[in-house]
Design a protein around this motif. Sequence first.
Motif, PDB file in Angstrom:
ATOM      1  N   SER A 135      -3.193  30.901   8.793  1.00  0.00           N
ATOM      2  CA  SER A 135      -2.687  30.682   7.442  1.00  0.00           C
ATOM      3  C   SER A 135      -3.159  31.721   6.425  1.00  0.00           C
ATOM      4  N   GLY A 136      -3.517  32.912   6.884  1.00  0.00           N
ATOM      5  CA  GLY A 136      -3.926  33.943   5.932  1.00  0.00           C
ATOM      6  C   GLY A 136      -5.056  34.789   6.465  1.00  0.00           C
ATOM      7  N   ASP A 137      -5.935  35.229   5.539  1.00  0.00           N
ATOM      8  CA  ASP A 137      -7.022  36.136   5.900  1.00  0.00           C
ATOM      9  C   ASP A 137      -8.349  35.428   6.111  1.00  0.00           C
ATOM     10  N   GLN A 138      -8.364  34.095   6.000  1.00  0.00           N
ATOM     11  CA  GLN A 138      -9.596  33.347   6.188  1.00  0.00           C
ATOM     12  C   GLN A 138      -9.385  32.209   7.187  1.00  0.00           C
ATOM     13  N   LEU A 139     -10.476  31.835   7.860  1.00  0.00           N
ATOM     14  CA  LEU A 139     -10.427  30.741   8.828  1.00  0.00           C
ATOM     15  C   LEU A 139     -10.167  29.425   8.101  1.00  0.00           C
ATOM     16  N   THR A 140      -9.198  28.638   8.598  1.00  0.00           N
ATOM     17  CA  THR A 140      -8.882  27.334   8.008  1.00  0.00           C
ATOM     18  C   THR A 140      -8.800  26.285   9.098  1.00  0.00           C
ATOM     19  N   LYS A 141      -8.541  25.035   8.681  1.00  0.00           N
ATOM     20  CA  LYS A 141      -8.405  23.948   9.638  1.00  0.00           C
ATOM     21  C   LYS A 141      -7.212  24.183  10.573  1.00  0.00           C
ATOM     22  N   ASP A 142      -6.221  24.975  10.126  1.00  0.00           N
ATOM     23  CA  ASP A 142      -5.080  25.298  10.983  1.00  0.00           C
ATOM     24  C   ASP A 142      -5.543  26.034  12.247  1.00  0.00           C
ATOM     25  N   ASP A 143      -6.485  26.990  12.043  1.00  0.00           N
ATOM     26  CA  ASP A 143      -6.990  27.754  13.182  1.00  0.00           C
ATOM     27  C   ASP A 143      -7.748  26.851  14.155  1.00  0.00           C
ATOM     28  N   ILE A 144      -8.537  25.905  13.613  1.00  0.00           N
ATOM     29  CA  ILE A 144      -9.303  25.003  14.473  1.00  0.00           C
ATOM     30  C   ILE A 144      -8.372  24.159  15.322  1.00  0.00           C
ATOM     31  N   LYS A 145      -7.283  23.670  14.700  1.00  0.00           N
ATOM     32  CA  LYS A 145      -6.330  22.817  15.425  1.00  0.00           C
ATOM     33  C   LYS A 145      -5.672  23.598  16.579  1.00  0.00           C
ATOM     34  N   VAL A 146      -5.219  24.812  16.287  1.00  0.00           N
ATOM     35  CA  VAL A 146      -4.543  25.609  17.314  1.00  0.00           C
ATOM     36  C   VAL A 146      -5.542  26.065  18.377  1.00  0.00           C
ATOM     37  N   TYR A 147      -6.760  26.441  17.930  1.00  0.00           N
ATOM     38  CA  TYR A 147      -7.813  26.884  18.850  1.00  0.00           C
ATOM     39  C   TYR A 147      -8.124  25.799  19.884  1.00  0.00           C
ATOM     40  N   GLY A 148      -8.143  24.538  19.415  1.00  0.00           N
ATOM     41  CA  GLY A 148      -8.437  23.434  20.313  1.00  0.00           C
ATOM     42  C   GLY A 148      -7.366  23.209  21.368  1.00  0.00           C
ATOM     43  N   ALA A 149      -6.141  23.705  21.081  1.00  0.00           N
ATOM     44  CA  ALA A 149      -5.039  23.518  22.030  1.00  0.00           C
ATOM     45  C   ALA A 149      -4.924  24.669  23.026  1.00  0.00           C
ATOM     46  N   VAL A 150      -5.653  25.769  22.793  1.00  0.00           N
ATOM     47  CA  VAL A 150      -5.625  26.924  23.705  1.00  0.00           C
ATOM     48  C   VAL A 150      -6.803  26.780  24.663  1.00  0.00           C
ATOM     49  N   THR A 151      -6.534  26.638  25.956  1.00  0.00           N
ATOM     50  CA  THR A 151      -7.593  26.311  26.909  1.00  0.00           C
ATOM     51  C   THR A 151      -8.539  27.464  27.220  1.00  0.00           C
ATOM     52  N   GLU A 152      -8.099  28.693  27.062  1.00  0.00           N
ATOM     53  CA  GLU A 152      -8.963  29.842  27.292  1.00  0.00           C
ATOM     54  C   GLU A 152      -8.394  31.048  26.561  1.00  0.00           C
ATOM     55  N   LYS A 153      -9.192  32.121  26.478  1.00  0.00           N
ATOM     56  CA  LYS A 153      -8.755  33.310  25.761  1.00  0.00           C
ATOM     57  C   LYS A 153      -7.475  33.872  26.385  1.00  0.00           C
TER      58      LYS A 153
END
Length: 224
Positions: A28-46
Motif C-alpha cells: 500500500s505504498g512506501d511503508q510497511l502496513t497491515k496489508d503487507d502482514i496479511k499477504v505475507y502470512g498467505a505466502v508460504t515461502e520466499k
Amino acid sequence: MAVTFSDLHTEEGLKSLNEFLSGKTYISGDQLTKDDIKVYGAVTEKPSGSFPNAATWYDAVSSKLAASFPGKAQGVKFTGSAASAAAAPAQAAAPAAEEDDDDLDLFGDETEEDKKAAEEREASKKPAKKKESGKSSILLDVKPWDDETDMKKLEEAVRSVEIEGLTWGASKLVAVGYGIKKLQIMLTIIDDLVSVDDLIEEKLTVEPINEYVQSCDIVAFNKI
C-alpha cells in the motif's frame, strides 16, 4: 482499481502478486502496513527468482519482522500441509473481490457507501434484521520453551484447538536466535464467538499444550 490476491501458494497467485508489486516497495505504498502482514502470512515461502518483485517485497517484510530479534534467520521451507494451509487465508480474503472497485481492499472493509446503503436497507425493514457478527484476522506468534522443542508437535498442538468461530490459516517458522524458532500462524475468528485473550490464556498456554508453548503474542489484529 480493486485488487484481490488469491492462491498465493500457487504459481498463478505469485504471478499476480509479482505484477501488482511492479514499481512498489510495499502493498500500500512506501511503508510497511497491515496489508503487507496479511499477504505475507498467505505466502508460504520466499518467491523464486521468476517473481523478482514479489521476492524483493518478501525480503523487505521479513527484515522488518525480524528486526527486533538478535539472531540470524536461517530460512525455512515448507512441504505438504504448509501449502494446503495457505488456502484458508485466500478463502477468507475472497469477499474483498465484491468491494468497491475504486479501493484496494485486502481486508474486506466496507466502504462508506456500502455502510450507508446497508443502514438504509435496515431502516426500511420494520422488523429489523439482526446485524451479522463481524470477523477478525489475526497473526499470532507462538514461542517454544527452547531450541529442543519439537516445532512440528507444537504446531499440531496449536491446531488441535477447535472452537466454534475459529479457523486456523497459514503458518511458518521464524528464527528468533540461538537456534530457537517461533511459530507464526494466521487465524480468523468470529468476534462474538471467540476471544483471542481467552484463546491464549485458556487454551494455548495451559496443559497439555504448554508442554510445547511458552507464550503467545499478537503480531497483527485486523477487522475483516
